[in-house]
Every structure is written in C-alpha cells, then in structure tokens.
Design a protein around this motif. Structure first.
Motif, PDB file in Angstrom:
ATOM      1  N   ARG A  26       0.852  -1.185   0.000  1.00 33.10           N
ATOM      2  CA  ARG A  26       0.000   0.000   0.000  1.00 33.10           C
ATOM      3  C   ARG A  26       0.883   1.228   0.000  1.00 33.10           C
ATOM      4  NH1 ARG A  26      -5.044  -1.582   3.937  1.00 33.10           N
ATOM      5  NH2 ARG A  26      -5.886  -3.142   2.502  1.00 33.10           N
ATOM      6  N   VAL A  27       0.465   2.202  -0.779  1.00 33.22           N
ATOM      7  CA  VAL A  27       1.200   3.448  -0.899  1.00 33.22           C
ATOM      8  C   VAL A  27       0.231   4.596  -0.638  1.00 33.22           C
ATOM      9  CG1 VAL A  27       2.551   4.914  -2.436  1.00 33.22           C
ATOM     10  CG2 VAL A  27       2.784   2.437  -2.579  1.00 33.22           C
ATOM     11  N   GLN A  28       0.536   5.396   0.370  1.00 37.56           N
ATOM     12  CA  GLN A  28      -0.283   6.568   0.661  1.00 37.56           C
ATOM     13  C   GLN A  28       0.448   7.799   0.151  1.00 37.56           C
ATOM     14  OE1 GLN A  28      -0.850   7.648   4.804  1.00 37.56           O
ATOM     15  NE2 GLN A  28      -2.879   8.454   4.342  1.00 37.56           N
ATOM     16  N   PHE A  29      -0.255   8.570  -0.648  1.00 40.97           N
ATOM     17  CA  PHE A  29       0.317   9.777  -1.229  1.00 40.97           C
ATOM     18  C   PHE A  29       0.083  10.968  -0.302  1.00 40.97           C
ATOM     19  CE2 PHE A  29      -0.147   6.833  -4.647  1.00 40.97           C
ATOM     20  CZ  PHE A  29       0.975   7.051  -5.430  1.00 40.97           C
ATOM     21  N   LYS A  30       0.754  12.067  -0.556  1.00 37.06           N
ATOM     22  CA  LYS A  30       0.643  13.258   0.281  1.00 37.06           C
ATOM     23  C   LYS A  30      -0.793  13.788   0.329  1.00 37.06           C
ATOM     24  CE  LYS A  30       5.063  13.936   1.321  1.00 37.06           C
ATOM     25  NZ  LYS A  30       5.673  14.244   2.572  1.00 37.06           N
ATOM     26  N   ASN A  31      -1.590  13.501  -0.705  1.00 38.11           N
ATOM     27  CA  ASN A  31      -2.988  13.950  -0.725  1.00 38.11           C
ATOM     28  C   ASN A  31      -3.904  12.989   0.054  1.00 38.11           C
ATOM     29  OD1 ASN A  31      -3.241  11.765  -2.431  1.00 38.11           O
ATOM     30  ND2 ASN A  31      -3.912  12.951  -4.202  1.00 38.11           N
ATOM     31  N   ASN A  32      -3.294  12.023   0.758  1.00 36.62           N
ATOM     32  CA  ASN A  32      -3.968  11.024   1.600  1.00 36.62           C
ATOM     33  C   ASN A  32      -4.732   9.959   0.825  1.00 36.62           C
ATOM     34  OD1 ASN A  32      -3.037  11.860   4.140  1.00 36.62           O
ATOM     35  ND2 ASN A  32      -4.509  13.544   4.116  1.00 36.62           N
ATOM     36  N   VAL A  33      -4.603   9.895  -0.480  1.00 37.94           N
ATOM     37  CA  VAL A  33      -5.186   8.794  -1.259  1.00 37.94           C
ATOM     38  C   VAL A  33      -4.226   7.612  -1.160  1.00 37.94           C
ATOM     39  CG1 VAL A  33      -5.894   8.021  -3.550  1.00 37.94           C
ATOM     40  CG2 VAL A  33      -6.396  10.352  -2.817  1.00 37.94           C
ATOM     41  N   THR A  34      -4.782   6.420  -0.905  1.00 34.21           N
ATOM     42  CA  THR A  34      -3.970   5.215  -0.747  1.00 34.21           C
ATOM     43  C   THR A  34      -4.299   4.219  -1.858  1.00 34.21           C
ATOM     44  OG1 THR A  34      -3.915   5.503   1.648  1.00 34.21           O
ATOM     45  CG2 THR A  34      -3.352   3.316   0.805  1.00 34.21           C
ATOM     46  N   TYR A  35      -3.251   3.699  -2.477  1.00 33.50           N
ATOM     47  CA  TYR A  35      -3.377   2.676  -3.515  1.00 33.50           C
ATOM     48  C   TYR A  35      -2.782   1.379  -3.009  1.00 33.50           C
ATOM     49  CZ  TYR A  35      -4.639   5.961  -7.226  1.00 33.50           C
ATOM     50  OH  TYR A  35      -5.286   6.883  -8.010  1.00 33.50           O
ATOM     51  N   GLU A  36      -3.325   0.279  -3.483  1.00 31.28           N
ATOM     52  CA  GLU A  36      -2.796  -1.041  -3.160  1.00 31.28           C
ATOM     53  C   GLU A  36      -2.329  -1.708  -4.443  1.00 31.28           C
ATOM     54  OE1 GLU A  36      -4.434  -3.742   0.035  1.00 31.28           O
ATOM     55  OE2 GLU A  36      -5.171  -4.719  -1.803  1.00 31.28           O
ATOM     56  N   TYR A  37      -1.153  -2.314  -4.373  1.00 30.76           N
ATOM     57  CA  TYR A  37      -0.544  -3.001  -5.513  1.00 30.76           C
ATOM     58  C   TYR A  37      -0.309  -4.447  -5.128  1.00 30.76           C
ATOM     59  CZ  TYR A  37       0.183   1.729  -7.124  1.00 30.76           C
ATOM     60  OH  TYR A  37      -0.027   3.030  -7.524  1.00 30.76           O
ATOM     61  N   GLN A  38      -0.644  -5.358  -6.020  1.00 31.56           N
ATOM     62  CA  GLN A  38      -0.516  -6.786  -5.743  1.00 31.56           C
ATOM     63  C   GLN A  38       0.618  -7.381  -6.573  1.00 31.56           C
ATOM     64  OE1 GLN A  38      -4.290  -8.626  -5.675  1.00 31.56           O
ATOM     65  NE2 GLN A  38      -3.526 -10.571  -4.955  1.00 31.56           N
ATOM     66  N   GLY A  39       1.255  -8.431  -6.028  1.00 27.95           N
ATOM     67  CA  GLY A  39       2.343  -9.112  -6.725  1.00 27.95           C
ATOM     68  C   GLY A  39       3.691  -8.443  -6.529  1.00 27.95           C
ATOM     69  N   ASN A  60       9.518   4.235 -10.881  1.00 32.06           N
ATOM     70  CA  ASN A  60      10.276   3.388 -11.807  1.00 32.06           C
ATOM     71  C   ASN A  60       9.984   1.900 -11.661  1.00 32.06           C
ATOM     72  OD1 ASN A  60      11.708   5.470 -13.105  1.00 32.06           O
ATOM     73  ND2 ASN A  60      13.101   5.602 -11.380  1.00 32.06           N
ATOM     74  N   LEU A  61       9.773   1.429 -10.436  1.00 26.58           N
ATOM     75  CA  LEU A  61       9.663  -0.007 -10.195  1.00 26.58           C
ATOM     76  C   LEU A  61       8.236  -0.516 -10.025  1.00 26.58           C
ATOM     77  CD1 LEU A  61      12.594  -0.369  -7.657  1.00 26.58           C
ATOM     78  CD2 LEU A  61      12.618  -0.890 -10.108  1.00 26.58           C
ATOM     79  N   ILE A  62       7.335   0.325  -9.541  1.00 29.59           N
ATOM     80  CA  ILE A  62       5.986  -0.137  -9.226  1.00 29.59           C
ATOM     81  C   ILE A  62       4.952   0.480 -10.173  1.00 29.59           C
ATOM     82  CG2 ILE A  62       4.210  -0.340  -7.443  1.00 29.59           C
ATOM     83  CD1 ILE A  62       6.871  -1.825  -6.778  1.00 29.59           C
ATOM     84  N   LYS A  63       4.848   1.789 -10.161  1.00 24.25           N
ATOM     85  CA  LYS A  63       3.798   2.475 -10.917  1.00 24.25           C
ATOM     86  C   LYS A  63       3.831   2.137 -12.403  1.00 24.25           C
ATOM     87  CE  LYS A  63       1.800   6.997 -11.719  1.00 24.25           C
ATOM     88  NZ  LYS A  63       1.972   8.435 -11.537  1.00 24.25           N
ATOM     89  N   SER A  64       5.017   2.019 -12.949  1.00 23.32           N
ATOM     90  CA  SER A  64       5.152   1.753 -14.382  1.00 23.32           C
ATOM     91  C   SER A  64       4.877   0.290 -14.745  1.00 23.32           C
ATOM     92  CB  SER A  64       6.548   2.151 -14.864  1.00 23.32           C
ATOM     93  OG  SER A  64       7.530   1.345 -14.229  1.00 23.32           O
ATOM     94  N   ARG A  65       4.813  -0.607 -13.737  1.00 20.72           N
ATOM     95  CA  ARG A  65       4.677  -2.041 -14.026  1.00 20.72           C
ATOM     96  C   ARG A  65       3.442  -2.709 -13.431  1.00 20.72           C
ATOM     97  NH1 ARG A  65      10.136  -4.265 -11.822  1.00 20.72           N
ATOM     98  NH2 ARG A  65       9.122  -6.210 -12.312  1.00 20.72           N
ATOM     99  N   PHE A  66       2.845  -2.089 -12.412  1.00 20.19           N
ATOM    100  CA  PHE A  66       1.726  -2.708 -11.704  1.00 20.19           C
ATOM    101  C   PHE A  66       0.524  -1.771 -11.685  1.00 20.19           C
ATOM    102  CE2 PHE A  66       5.584  -4.578 -10.027  1.00 20.19           C
ATOM    103  CZ  PHE A  66       5.276  -5.926  -9.934  1.00 20.19           C
ATOM    104  N   LYS A  67      -0.659  -2.374 -11.789  1.00 18.80           N
ATOM    105  CA  LYS A  67      -1.892  -1.583 -11.719  1.00 18.80           C
ATOM    106  C   LYS A  67      -2.350  -1.528 -10.269  1.00 18.80           C
ATOM    107  CE  LYS A  67      -6.594  -1.485 -13.493  1.00 18.80           C
ATOM    108  NZ  LYS A  67      -6.776  -0.266 -14.206  1.00 18.80           N
TER     109      LYS A  67
END
Length: 72
Positions: A26-39, A60-67
């Motif tokens: 899980r990644v929480q951004f400064k705007n407090n929106v949290t995303y979850e990435y699997q795998g 580079n490692l997550i956002k560009s490769r995982f939804k």
C-alpha cells in the motif's frame, strides 16, 4: 487485512506498507489517497523504502509495471 503504514521521506509519498504473505503493498500519497498493488516481491518493497528517493523508486519499479487500486 491490516497493513502497517511506515512514513517515507518523499515529496510525493507519505507512507508505504507491505504484507509479504499476500505480496500486497500500500502506498499513501501526500494527498492522503492510498493505492494497493498486488504481486510486489519483498525485493521491490525493499527498493522503494530504501532508495534515496522513495518516490522515484516507486515510479520506476511499481507504478510503471503494476496496476494499483484505490483503497479506503
């Protein structure tokens, strides 16, 4: 499932959490929106939390490769 969020030093990210059993990050951004990435492998999680720039590592490692999906 509860994933402990740990603050990171980043201009875009606020905190990152990881569950090695389910390989969910899980990644929480400064705007407090949290995303979850699997795998996400432990190595990828380690890279995001230990690079000089967590934001650059994430891009580079997550956002560009995982939804990601927004979580509550």
């Amino acid at each position: 499932m509860s994933i402990e969020m740990v603050p990171v030093d980043s201009s875009h990210l606020k905190a990152v959490g990881y569950d090695p059993r389910s390989q969910k990050m899980r990644v929480q951004f400064k705007n407090n929106v949290t995303y979850e990435y699997q795998g996400i492998t432990p190595e990828l999680h380690h890279a995001v939390t230990n690079w000089i720039s967590s934001g650059s590592a994430f891009s580079n490692l997550i956002k560009s490769r995982f939804k990601g999906k927004i979580v509550g």
